[in-house]
Design a protein around this motif. Structure first.
Motif, PDB file in Angstrom:
ATOM      1  N   GLN A 439       0.817  -1.221   0.000  1.00 31.74           N
ATOM      2  CA  GLN A 439       0.000   0.000   0.000  1.00 31.74           C
ATOM      3  C   GLN A 439       0.845   1.263   0.000  1.00 31.74           C
ATOM      4  OE1 GLN A 439      -2.576  -0.285   3.423  1.00 31.74           O
ATOM      5  NE2 GLN A 439      -3.477  -2.214   2.759  1.00 31.74           N
ATOM      6  N   HIS A 440       2.147   1.146   0.327  1.00 26.32           N
ATOM      7  CA  HIS A 440       2.943   2.366   0.504  1.00 26.32           C
ATOM      8  C   HIS A 440       3.118   3.142  -0.795  1.00 26.32           C
ATOM      9  CE1 HIS A 440       6.506   0.179  -1.049  1.00 26.32           C
ATOM     10  NE2 HIS A 440       7.016   1.379  -1.251  1.00 26.32           N
ATOM     11  N   SER A 441       3.065   2.458  -1.942  1.00 28.31           N
ATOM     12  CA  SER A 441       3.194   3.173  -3.217  1.00 28.31           C
ATOM     13  C   SER A 441       2.029   4.141  -3.428  1.00 28.31           C
ATOM     14  CB  SER A 441       3.236   2.173  -4.379  1.00 28.31           C
ATOM     15  OG  SER A 441       4.376   1.348  -4.287  1.00 28.31           O
ATOM     16  N   GLU A 442       0.823   3.667  -3.151  1.00 26.87           N
ATOM     17  CA  GLU A 442      -0.351   4.523  -3.326  1.00 26.87           C
ATOM     18  C   GLU A 442      -0.391   5.627  -2.272  1.00 26.87           C
ATOM     19  OE1 GLU A 442      -4.024   2.257  -4.282  1.00 26.87           O
ATOM     20  OE2 GLU A 442      -2.693   0.517  -4.180  1.00 26.87           O
ATOM     21  N   ILE A 443       0.039   5.303  -1.038  1.00 27.47           N
ATOM     22  CA  ILE A 443       0.087   6.324   0.007  1.00 27.47           C
ATOM     23  C   ILE A 443       1.091   7.407  -0.375  1.00 27.47           C
ATOM     24  CG2 ILE A 443       0.678   6.778   2.424  1.00 27.47           C
ATOM     25  CD1 ILE A 443      -0.270   3.907   3.031  1.00 27.47           C
ATOM     26  N   GLY A 444       2.280   6.991  -0.852  1.00 25.55           N
ATOM     27  CA  GLY A 444       3.296   7.946  -1.273  1.00 25.55           C
ATOM     28  C   GLY A 444       2.813   8.805  -2.432  1.00 25.55           C
ATOM     29  N   TYR A 445       2.052   8.192  -3.339  1.00 25.10           N
ATOM     30  CA  TYR A 445       1.479   8.937  -4.463  1.00 25.10           C
ATOM     31  C   TYR A 445       0.566  10.045  -3.951  1.00 25.10           C
ATOM     32  CZ  TYR A 445      -1.784   9.848  -8.317  1.00 25.10           C
ATOM     33  OH  TYR A 445      -2.575  10.457  -9.251  1.00 25.10           O
ATOM     34  N   ARG A 446      -0.310   9.719  -2.994  1.00 20.51           N
ATOM     35  CA  ARG A 446      -1.228  10.729  -2.456  1.00 20.51           C
ATOM     36  C   ARG A 446      -0.467  11.840  -1.730  1.00 20.51           C
ATOM     37  NH1 ARG A 446      -4.120   6.126  -0.707  1.00 20.51           N
ATOM     38  NH2 ARG A 446      -3.689   6.618   1.487  1.00 20.51           N
ATOM     39  N   MET A 447       0.600  11.467  -1.043  1.00 25.17           N
ATOM     40  CA  MET A 447       1.393  12.468  -0.332  1.00 25.17           C
ATOM     41  C   MET A 447       2.026  13.455  -1.308  1.00 25.17           C
ATOM     42  SD  MET A 447       3.188  10.033   2.547  1.00 25.17           S
ATOM     43  CE  MET A 447       3.827  11.311   3.609  1.00 25.17           C
ATOM     44  N   ALA A 448       2.617  12.930  -2.358  1.00 25.84           N
ATOM     45  CA  ALA A 448       3.254  13.810  -3.343  1.00 25.84           C
ATOM     46  C   ALA A 448       2.224  14.676  -4.062  1.00 25.84           C
ATOM     47  CB  ALA A 448       4.058  12.975  -4.346  1.00 25.84           C
ATOM     48  N   GLN A 449       1.061  14.118  -4.333  1.00 25.73           N
ATOM     49  CA  GLN A 449      -0.014  14.909  -4.934  1.00 25.73           C
ATOM     50  C   GLN A 449      -0.436  16.042  -3.991  1.00 25.73           C
ATOM     51  OE1 GLN A 449      -1.166  15.038  -7.837  1.00 25.73           O
ATOM     52  NE2 GLN A 449      -1.401  13.055  -8.843  1.00 25.73           N
ATOM     53  N   SER A 450      -0.460  15.751  -2.677  1.00 28.26           N
ATOM     54  CA  SER A 450      -0.902  16.743  -1.699  1.00 28.26           C
ATOM     55  C   SER A 450       0.057  17.916  -1.594  1.00 28.26           C
ATOM     56  CB  SER A 450      -1.059  16.081  -0.319  1.00 28.26           C
ATOM     57  OG  SER A 450      -2.096  15.125  -0.346  1.00 28.26           O
ATOM     58  N   ILE A 451       1.322  17.714  -1.969  1.00 25.08           N
ATOM     59  CA  ILE A 451       2.285  18.827  -1.940  1.00 25.08           C
ATOM     60  C   ILE A 451       2.560  19.345  -3.356  1.00 25.08           C
ATOM     61  CG2 ILE A 451       3.361  18.141   0.246  1.00 25.08           C
ATOM     62  CD1 ILE A 451       5.640  16.886  -1.348  1.00 25.08           C
ATOM     63  N   ASP A 452       1.605  19.067  -4.266  1.00 19.28           N
ATOM     64  CA  ASP A 452       1.662  19.603  -5.635  1.00 19.28           C
ATOM     65  C   ASP A 452       2.908  19.157  -6.396  1.00 19.28           C
ATOM     66  OD1 ASP A 452      -0.789  20.992  -5.331  1.00 19.28           O
ATOM     67  OD2 ASP A 452       0.264  22.607  -4.273  1.00 19.28           O
ATOM     68  N   GLU A 453       3.189  17.870  -6.338  1.00 18.47           N
ATOM     69  CA  GLU A 453       4.303  17.291  -7.103  1.00 18.47           C
ATOM     70  C   GLU A 453       3.770  16.137  -7.955  1.00 18.47           C
ATOM     71  OE1 GLU A 453       7.214  18.402  -7.441  1.00 18.47           O
ATOM     72  OE2 GLU A 453       7.450  19.804  -5.772  1.00 18.47           O
ATOM     73  N   PRO A 454       2.977  16.432  -8.991  1.00 17.86           N
ATOM     74  CA  PRO A 454       2.326  15.370  -9.768  1.00 17.86           C
ATOM     75  C   PRO A 454       3.291  14.447 -10.497  1.00 17.86           C
ATOM     76  CG  PRO A 454       2.026  17.523 -10.814  1.00 17.86           C
ATOM     77  CD  PRO A 454       2.604  17.778  -9.479  1.00 17.86           C
ATOM     78  N   VAL A 455       4.406  14.985 -11.031  1.00 19.24           N
ATOM     79  CA  VAL A 455       5.368  14.146 -11.760  1.00 19.24           C
ATOM     80  C   VAL A 455       6.025  13.157 -10.812  1.00 19.24           C
ATOM     81  CG1 VAL A 455       7.511  14.153 -13.096  1.00 19.24           C
ATOM     82  CG2 VAL A 455       5.785  15.923 -13.501  1.00 19.24           C
ATOM     83  N   VAL A 456       6.439  13.676  -9.646  1.00 23.08           N
ATOM     84  CA  VAL A 456       7.059  12.808  -8.642  1.00 23.08           C
ATOM     85  C   VAL A 456       6.038  11.800  -8.119  1.00 23.08           C
ATOM     86  CG1 VAL A 456       8.186  12.764  -6.385  1.00 23.08           C
ATOM     87  CG2 VAL A 456       8.723  14.586  -8.010  1.00 23.08           C
ATOM     88  N   ALA A 457       4.796  12.233  -7.978  1.00 26.62           N
ATOM     89  CA  ALA A 457       3.747  11.330  -7.495  1.00 26.62           C
ATOM     90  C   ALA A 457       3.572  10.146  -8.431  1.00 26.62           C
ATOM     91  CB  ALA A 457       2.428  12.089  -7.359  1.00 26.62           C
ATOM     92  N   ASP A 458       3.534  10.389  -9.754  1.00 30.64           N
ATOM     93  CA  ASP A 458       3.385   9.305 -10.725  1.00 30.64           C
ATOM     94  C   ASP A 458       4.564   8.344 -10.659  1.00 30.64           C
ATOM     95  OD1 ASP A 458       0.964  10.201 -11.635  1.00 30.64           O
ATOM     96  OD2 ASP A 458       1.792  11.361 -13.306  1.00 30.64           O
ATOM     97  N   ALA A 459       5.767   8.902 -10.452  1.00 31.86           N
ATOM     98  CA  ALA A 459       6.960   8.051 -10.382  1.00 31.86           C
ATOM     99  C   ALA A 459       6.948   7.201  -9.108  1.00 31.86           C
ATOM    100  CB  ALA A 459       8.215   8.908 -10.430  1.00 31.86           C
ATOM    101  N   ILE A 460       6.528   7.798  -7.968  1.00 29.76           N
ATOM    102  CA  ILE A 460       6.440   7.039  -6.717  1.00 29.76           C
ATOM    103  C   ILE A 460       5.478   5.874  -6.880  1.00 29.76           C
ATOM    104  CG2 ILE A 460       5.577   7.136  -4.338  1.00 29.76           C
ATOM    105  CD1 ILE A 460       6.673   9.992  -4.176  1.00 29.76           C
ATOM    106  N   LEU A 461       4.343   6.127  -7.521  1.00 25.93           N
ATOM    107  CA  LEU A 461       3.331   5.092  -7.717  1.00 25.93           C
ATOM    108  C   LEU A 461       3.867   3.930  -8.541  1.00 25.93           C
ATOM    109  CD1 LEU A 461       0.317   4.461  -7.145  1.00 25.93           C
ATOM    110  CD2 LEU A 461      -0.217   5.568  -9.327  1.00 25.93           C
ATOM    111  N   ALA A 462       4.828   4.216  -9.436  1.00 23.72           N
ATOM    112  CA  ALA A 462       5.326   3.192 -10.369  1.00 23.72           C
ATOM    113  C   ALA A 462       6.647   2.565  -9.940  1.00 23.72           C
ATOM    114  CB  ALA A 462       5.479   3.804 -11.764  1.00 23.72           C
ATOM    115  N   MET A 463       7.163   2.922  -8.751  1.00 22.48           N
ATOM    116  CA  MET A 463       8.488   2.449  -8.346  1.00 22.48           C
ATOM    117  C   MET A 463       8.586   0.928  -8.249  1.00 22.48           C
ATOM    118  SD  MET A 463      11.070   4.464  -7.978  1.00 22.48           S
ATOM    119  CE  MET A 463      12.070   3.498  -6.874  1.00 22.48           C
ATOM    120  N   HIS A 464       7.468   0.257  -8.032  1.00 23.72           N
ATOM    121  CA  HIS A 464       7.511  -1.205  -7.883  1.00 23.72           C
ATOM    122  C   HIS A 464       6.830  -1.922  -9.045  1.00 23.72           C
ATOM    123  CE1 HIS A 464       9.282  -1.084  -3.868  1.00 23.72           C
ATOM    124  NE2 HIS A 464       8.533  -0.017  -3.681  1.00 23.72           N
TER     125      HIS A 464
END
Length: 546
Positions: A439-464
């Motif tokens: 679940q940590h990939s999706e949680i990390g994605y939401r965190m990055a989205q919450s701080i307005d980092e959409p590109v980083v959020a997409d990459a976090i979601l795809a790390m695994h």
């Protein structure tokens, strides 16, 4: 009457006498006795009298049982009425209490023969003296009308200990000539819970339940009085809480509520008795400050900022965007509010980079503090990723490099919301535990989205995700996986393999590169992993030479 019959045992001796007499009458030797007739009449009368007496005792016994049952039923009803019933006489001493509620109301004190004034009032108080005078006057009254008039003077509400008690008084006076049996009945009802419930409802009518600050409806109702001509200069401060969406999305609304409450506590402490602290909306607060000039308003804004800086992270740094406005002369509240709100938004915009950076630093700190990473992992990852990115032609001052560095810092940030017991487990994880970790990939994605980092959020979601499509969370494959995620996945695995972990010892660099090679085209982008292996092999070759 047999011994087994009702009343048989009670009159056993009398029955024996009667039976003996009747037996004598049947004896032939007394047949010629001239007194036999009278003796028989006397025995038969005694037998009849004994039977009637037994009937009377039996009826009395039944009536006593019925009365006892009725008394028990009445006692049960009184015990379950949640009211205390007691009587007292002319000596102002309790005669009897009629329900267990009395024991609770008086905290287990002895009630029988206790002084009624001592039970109802504190010793030596004016309240006790007044009650005593009223009760004595009631008992001295000559007629029912006078008594009833005096009874009306008894307070209907009293504090007994910490309880709010409703008091009712009933007259139990006997007919004239039996005044020593006169009594007063007290009916005591505990209204504490009702009073507290009423007080809470009254509080909620004017206050915000979560923070305890005044609510918007109540504040708006007071605006005409707060902004009367005599209250100017009048200042308004608008404060907007930063990071609430991130906190709610990642740590849950309970943690978000704590963040709101902490912010409200700072505003309340700063505002104190200067004005009203109001929760205006979800994460927006308002301070309404009568007789406060622009200088005092600005000082209060700085005081709020200082309070935020001194507050412990919960779990992220507490910060608010703040804007203030002051009117020296009467003005419409809406106009003054818009000025303060616009200044708040300007402050949020100008401080956004700093707030953004502080949130990232706070998340990195949480990551280090909670056993989520190998010592120095993020620092090494940033260095390795920067070297590899340069090899790929990514400029050091480009947005792409900046996003890659942020990804290196936050790629596992979703683990801050996972149980430490799973993350630090030395042995293999169960299937259920793996499900939690994923679940940590999706949680990390939401965190990055919450701080307005959409590109980083997409990459976090795809790390695994894996090149062959067998990864998680969505099974993306090949070039569907963001480029930054493909780059960092290689670097991340290499650094993890070459350093000790909770569940495995470090590999040599050569063995780690061989492991990367084995995942070429399955786990990793085949072209990228080949470039990394070549670069890393050149770097470790000099160190391996004798």
């Amino acid at each position: 009457m047999a011994k087994g019959e009702p009343g048989g045992l009670l009159f056993e001796q009398e029955m024996q006498v009667l039976e003996g007499a009747l037996s004598e009458l049947d004896d032939p030797c007394h047949a010629d006795n001239p007194l036999l007739f009278k003796y028989e009449a006397l025995a038969r009368s005694y037998e009849k009298l004994l039977k009637e007496t037994q009937k009377v005792f039996l009826i009395s016994d039944i009536q006593g049982t019925i009365l006892k049952e009725r008394e028990e039923k009445i006692r049960t009803l009184l015990d379950n009425s949640n009211q205390g019933f007691l009587t007292f006489g002319r000596d102002l001493l309790v005669q009897k209490e009629y329900s267990v509620e009395c024991t609770r109301l008086f905290d287990g004190k002895k009630i029988a023969r206790a002084g009624i004034i001592d039970l109802l009032a504190s010793p030596g108080t004016q309240e006790g003296a007044r009650l005593s005078a009223i009760f004595q006057a009631i008992f001295a009254a000559e007629d029912e009308e006078s008594r009833n008039r005096l009874i009306q003077q008894v307070p209907t509400g009293m504090m007994i200990g910490r309880r709010h008690i409703q008091v009712q008084v009933k007259s139990l006076f006997k007919p004239s000539g039996r005044r020593e049996e006169d009594a007063l009945l007290l009916i005591l009802t505990d209204l504490t819970e009702k009073k507290e419930a009423d007080a809470w409802l009254s509080f909620l009518n004017t206050h915000d339940k979560l923070t305890g600050l005044y609510n918007r409806n109540y504040a708006e109702s007071l605006l005409p009085a707060l902004m009367a001509d005599k209250e100017f200069p009048f200042s308004v401060i608008v404060a907007d809480l930063n990071g609430l969406k991130l906190t709610n999305d990642v740590f849950g609304h309970e943690t978000g509520d704590r963040l709101i409450a902490n912010a409200a506590a700072i505003l309340f402490d700063c505002c104190c008795d200067r004005g009203m602290a109001v929760r205006w909306g979800g994460d927006e607060f308002l301070l309404l400050l009568p007789r406060t000039d622009a200088v005092a308003c600005q000082e209060l804004c700085e005081q709020i900022r200082d309070g935020c800086r001194q507050a412990a992270p919960s779990p992220i740094e507490l910060s608010m965007a703040i804007g203030g406005a002051t009117a020296e002369a009467p003005v419409a509240f809406g106009d003054l509010f818009r000025v303060a709100e616009n200044r708040m938004y300007s402050n949020k915009l100008s401080e956004s980079r700093r707030v953004h950076q502080n949130i990232i630093l706070g998340l990195e700190f949480l990551q280090r503090e909670n056993c989520f990473e190998i010592e120095g992992h993020v620092e090494r990852l940033r260095e390795l990723a920067a070297d590899f990115a340069a090899r790929l032609g990514i400029s050091a001052d480009s947005t792409e490099m900046r996003n890659l560095m942020l990804l290196a810092s936050l790629h596992d940030i979703g683990k801050v919301a996972l149980p430490k017991g799973i993350l630090c487990k030395a042995g293999p994880l169960t299937p259920e535990e793996w499900e939690v970790v994923r679940q940590h990939s999706e949680i990390g994605y939401r965190m990055a989205q919450s701080i307005d980092e959409p590109v980083v959020a997409d990459a976090i979601l795809a790390m695994h995700e894996r090149w062959d499509g067998t990864g998680y969370p969505f099974g993306r494959k090949g070039e569907e996986i963001p480029w930054l995620a493909r780059i960092l996945a290689i670097v991340d695995v290499y650094d993890v393999l070459t350093h000790d972990r909770v569940y495995a010892k470090a590999m040599s660099p050569q063995d780690a590169l061989a492991e990367l090679e084995s995942g070429r085209g399955s786990q990793f982008d085949p072209a990228l992993v080949l470039l990394f292996i070549e670069q890393a092999a050149r770097q470790i070759a000099p160190a391996a030479a004798p």
